[in-house]
Write a protein that holds these residues in place. Structure first.
Motif, PDB file in Angstrom:
ATOM      1  N   ALA A 155      45.430  46.487  71.761  1.00 51.75           N
ATOM      2  CA  ALA A 155      46.454  47.406  72.246  1.00 51.75           C
ATOM      3  C   ALA A 155      46.424  48.703  71.467  1.00 51.75           C
ATOM      4  N   GLY A 156      46.009  48.656  70.206  1.00 56.01           N
ATOM      5  CA  GLY A 156      45.933  49.827  69.342  1.00 56.01           C
ATOM      6  C   GLY A 156      45.480  49.404  67.964  1.00 56.01           C
ATOM      7  N   LEU A 157      45.404  50.351  67.064  1.00 56.10           N
ATOM      8  CA  LEU A 157      44.919  50.076  65.711  1.00 56.10           C
ATOM      9  C   LEU A 157      46.027  49.670  64.750  1.00 56.10           C
ATOM     10  N   GLY A 158      47.263  49.746  65.187  1.00 56.76           N
ATOM     11  CA  GLY A 158      48.365  49.309  64.340  1.00 56.76           C
ATOM     12  C   GLY A 158      48.421  50.074  63.030  1.00 56.76           C
ATOM     13  N   ALA A 159      48.511  49.345  61.925  1.00 52.42           N
ATOM     14  CA  ALA A 159      48.604  49.975  60.607  1.00 52.42           C
ATOM     15  C   ALA A 159      47.336  50.726  60.227  1.00 52.42           C
ATOM     16  N   ALA A 160      46.239  50.456  60.944  1.00 54.80           N
ATOM     17  CA  ALA A 160      44.975  51.137  60.661  1.00 54.80           C
ATOM     18  C   ALA A 160      44.806  52.413  61.481  1.00 54.80           C
ATOM     19  N   ALA A 161      45.815  52.790  62.252  1.00 56.23           N
ATOM     20  CA  ALA A 161      45.709  54.007  63.059  1.00 56.23           C
ATOM     21  C   ALA A 161      45.617  55.240  62.163  1.00 56.23           C
ATOM     22  N   PRO A 162      44.694  56.154  62.454  1.00 60.52           N
ATOM     23  CA  PRO A 162      44.588  57.367  61.627  1.00 60.52           C
ATOM     24  C   PRO A 162      45.848  58.213  61.737  1.00 60.52           C
ATOM     25  N   ARG A 163      46.193  58.876  60.635  1.00 64.36           N
ATOM     26  CA  ARG A 163      47.399  59.702  60.595  1.00 64.36           C
ATOM     27  C   ARG A 163      47.083  61.182  60.680  1.00 64.36           C
ATOM     28  N   THR A 164      45.812  61.544  60.488  1.00 64.14           N
ATOM     29  CA  THR A 164      45.393  62.939  60.541  1.00 64.14           C
ATOM     30  C   THR A 164      44.116  63.057  61.361  1.00 64.14           C
ATOM     31  N   GLU A 165      43.837  64.271  61.821  1.00 59.82           N
ATOM     32  CA  GLU A 165      42.599  64.501  62.560  1.00 59.82           C
ATOM     33  C   GLU A 165      41.383  64.185  61.692  1.00 59.82           C
ATOM     34  N   ALA A 166      41.446  64.559  60.420  1.00 59.46           N
ATOM     35  CA  ALA A 166      40.320  64.294  59.521  1.00 59.46           C
ATOM     36  C   ALA A 166      40.038  62.802  59.425  1.00 59.46           C
ATOM     37  N   GLU A 167      41.091  61.986  59.377  1.00 61.45           N
ATOM     38  CA  GLU A 167      40.887  60.536  59.335  1.00 61.45           C
ATOM     39  C   GLU A 167      40.257  60.038  60.631  1.00 61.45           C
ATOM     40  N   ALA A 168      40.688  60.583  61.766  1.00 60.23           N
ATOM     41  CA  ALA A 168      40.126  60.149  63.045  1.00 60.23           C
ATOM     42  C   ALA A 168      38.631  60.449  63.117  1.00 60.23           C
ATOM     43  N   TRP A 169      38.238  61.644  62.683  1.00 59.11           N
ATOM     44  CA  TRP A 169      36.805  61.979  62.651  1.00 59.11           C
ATOM     45  C   TRP A 169      36.070  61.063  61.663  1.00 59.11           C
ATOM     46  N   ALA A 170      36.694  60.767  60.536  1.00 64.28           N
ATOM     47  CA  ALA A 170      36.055  59.910  59.544  1.00 64.28           C
ATOM     48  C   ALA A 170      35.826  58.505  60.094  1.00 64.28           C
ATOM     49  N   VAL A 171      36.756  58.016  60.920  1.00 64.15           N
ATOM     50  CA  VAL A 171      36.560  56.707  61.538  1.00 64.15           C
ATOM     51  C   VAL A 171      35.355  56.748  62.474  1.00 64.15           C
ATOM     52  N   GLN A 172      35.244  57.801  63.285  1.00 67.58           N
ATOM     53  CA  GLN A 172      34.076  57.940  64.156  1.00 67.58           C
ATOM     54  C   GLN A 172      32.776  57.864  63.355  1.00 67.58           C
ATOM     55  N   ARG A 173      32.722  58.611  62.266  1.00 69.71           N
ATOM     56  CA  ARG A 173      31.506  58.648  61.444  1.00 69.71           C
ATOM     57  C   ARG A 173      31.198  57.275  60.870  1.00 69.71           C
ATOM     58  N   GLU A 174      32.241  56.561  60.427  1.00 71.73           N
ATOM     59  CA  GLU A 174      32.035  55.249  59.826  1.00 71.73           C
ATOM     60  C   GLU A 174      31.581  54.233  60.875  1.00 71.73           C
ATOM     61  N   VAL A 175      32.131  54.322  62.085  1.00 72.58           N
ATOM     62  CA  VAL A 175      31.697  53.419  63.148  1.00 72.58           C
ATOM     63  C   VAL A 175      30.213  53.637  63.453  1.00 72.58           C
ATOM     64  N   LEU A 176      29.791  54.885  63.601  1.00 71.92           N
ATOM     65  CA  LEU A 176      28.382  55.157  63.872  1.00 71.92           C
ATOM     66  C   LEU A 176      27.503  54.671  62.725  1.00 71.92           C
ATOM     67  N   ARG A 177      27.963  54.884  61.496  1.00 73.61           N
ATOM     68  CA  ARG A 177      27.176  54.441  60.329  1.00 73.61           C
ATOM     69  C   ARG A 177      26.973  52.936  60.367  1.00 73.61           C
ATOM     70  N   ARG A 178      28.022  52.200  60.664  1.00 73.29           N
ATOM     71  CA  ARG A 178      27.917  50.740  60.678  1.00 73.29           C
ATOM     72  C   ARG A 178      27.051  50.235  61.823  1.00 73.29           C
ATOM     73  N   LEU A 179      27.011  50.994  62.905  1.00 70.96           N
ATOM     74  CA  LEU A 179      26.165  50.619  64.039  1.00 70.96           C
ATOM     75  C   LEU A 179      24.708  51.035  63.825  1.00 70.96           C
ATOM     76  N   GLY A 180      24.430  51.706  62.709  1.00 70.24           N
ATOM     77  CA  GLY A 180      23.084  52.196  62.449  1.00 70.24           C
ATOM     78  C   GLY A 180      22.699  53.320  63.382  1.00 70.24           C
ATOM     79  N   ALA A 181      23.706  54.069  63.851  1.00 72.19           N
ATOM     80  CA  ALA A 181      23.484  55.119  64.847  1.00 72.19           C
ATOM     81  C   ALA A 181      23.483  56.497  64.210  1.00 72.19           C
TER      82      ALA A 181
END
Length: 251
Positions: free
Chosen positions: A24-50
């Motif tokens: 339904a959502g990220l709950g307590a892990a939801a980003p609070r700033t735009e910088a955090e949201a971009w950082a999550v994108q980068r970390e997801v790609l890194r973990r996928l080896g992308a």
């Protein structure tokens, strides 16, 4: 705390990409700033080896601008085949995209429109494939949507268009069909008005995040058709009058 949120959000989103149920959502892990949201994108790609093969972006008048990294493995030339699990739908949007001929690194002054266009090597039609990692993407916050790369699943690229610099890109007629039936046909429709507008925004915004547009990367600039959900087992075509079209067969 910021690092913890980024790690937790990436844990959840990567798990869904690997087969876990949608949330339904990220709950307590939801980003609070735009910088955090971009950082999550980068970390997801890194973990996928992308790696980032490009970007999606929008800068609608009177609304917050937004963007997302695109996994290079999800960029495919048209015509293409795209899997759709039985009983499910996939969202498809017809867009105008650009390919960078050279990078635009950080500098002291913003890039002007013509400077950004000078760095573009090609323009072409594209179809974005849309699949959210959330149960209801309309119910999550804008930052949660950005953390999930704004529901990006892939991008099918049309052929480079000769003479695009002399065209009125904001006034082209867009048309998308599914199974031979017209879904949308209208003039314009880009959420930013002119598709060059979000490209210029992105070129100047990425350096504030420690990123930049790189040579060879693709930038797609927002749906001209709106988000259209379709079933598998059909052929979808989308394009612009005088600007070419993209064909995708949904398996």
């Amino acid at each position: 705390m910021t690092d913890s949120i980024i790690e937790q959000a990436a844990d959840l989103l990567v798990a869904i990409r690997r087969g876990a149920p949608k949330l339904a959502g990220l709950g307590a892990a939801a980003p609070r700033t735009e910088a955090e949201a971009w950082a999550v994108q980068r970390e997801v790609l890194r973990r996928l080896g992308a790696t980032a093969g490009g970007w999606k972006c929008a800068a609608p008048p009177g609304k917050p601008a937004s963007g997302a990294m695109l996994d290079a493995a999800g960029l495919r030339p048209a015509p293409a085949r795209w899997p759709v699990p039985p009983g499910q739908k996939i969202g498809i949007e017809t867009e105008i995209a650009f390919r960078l001929g050279r990078g635009l690194p950080k500098r002291a002054t913003p890039y002007a429109r013509e400077e950004v266009l000078d760095a573009v090597a090609a323009a072409f039609p594209a179809m974005e494939m849309v699949e959210s990692r959330y149960l209801d993407p309309a119910a999550v916050s804008p930052l949660e949507a950005m953390a999930d790369s704004i529901a990006h699943a892939g991008l099918v690229l049309g052929a480079d268009v000769p003479g695009w610099r002399g065209m009125d890109l904001a006034g082209l007629t867009v048309r998308q069909t599914c199974g031979g039936a017209v879904q949308v046909e209208k003039v314009g429709g880009n959420p930013s008005g002119d598709p060059v507008t979000p490209l210029v925004w992105l070129a100047n915004h990425l350096p504030t995040l420690g990123l930049q547009l790189e040579a060879g990367q693709v930038v797609t600039t927002g749906s001209c058709t709106g988000l259209l959900w379709v079933d598998g087992g059909q052929r979808v075509t989308g394009g612009f009058a005088g600007f070419g079209e993209v064909v995708v067969d949904l398996d």
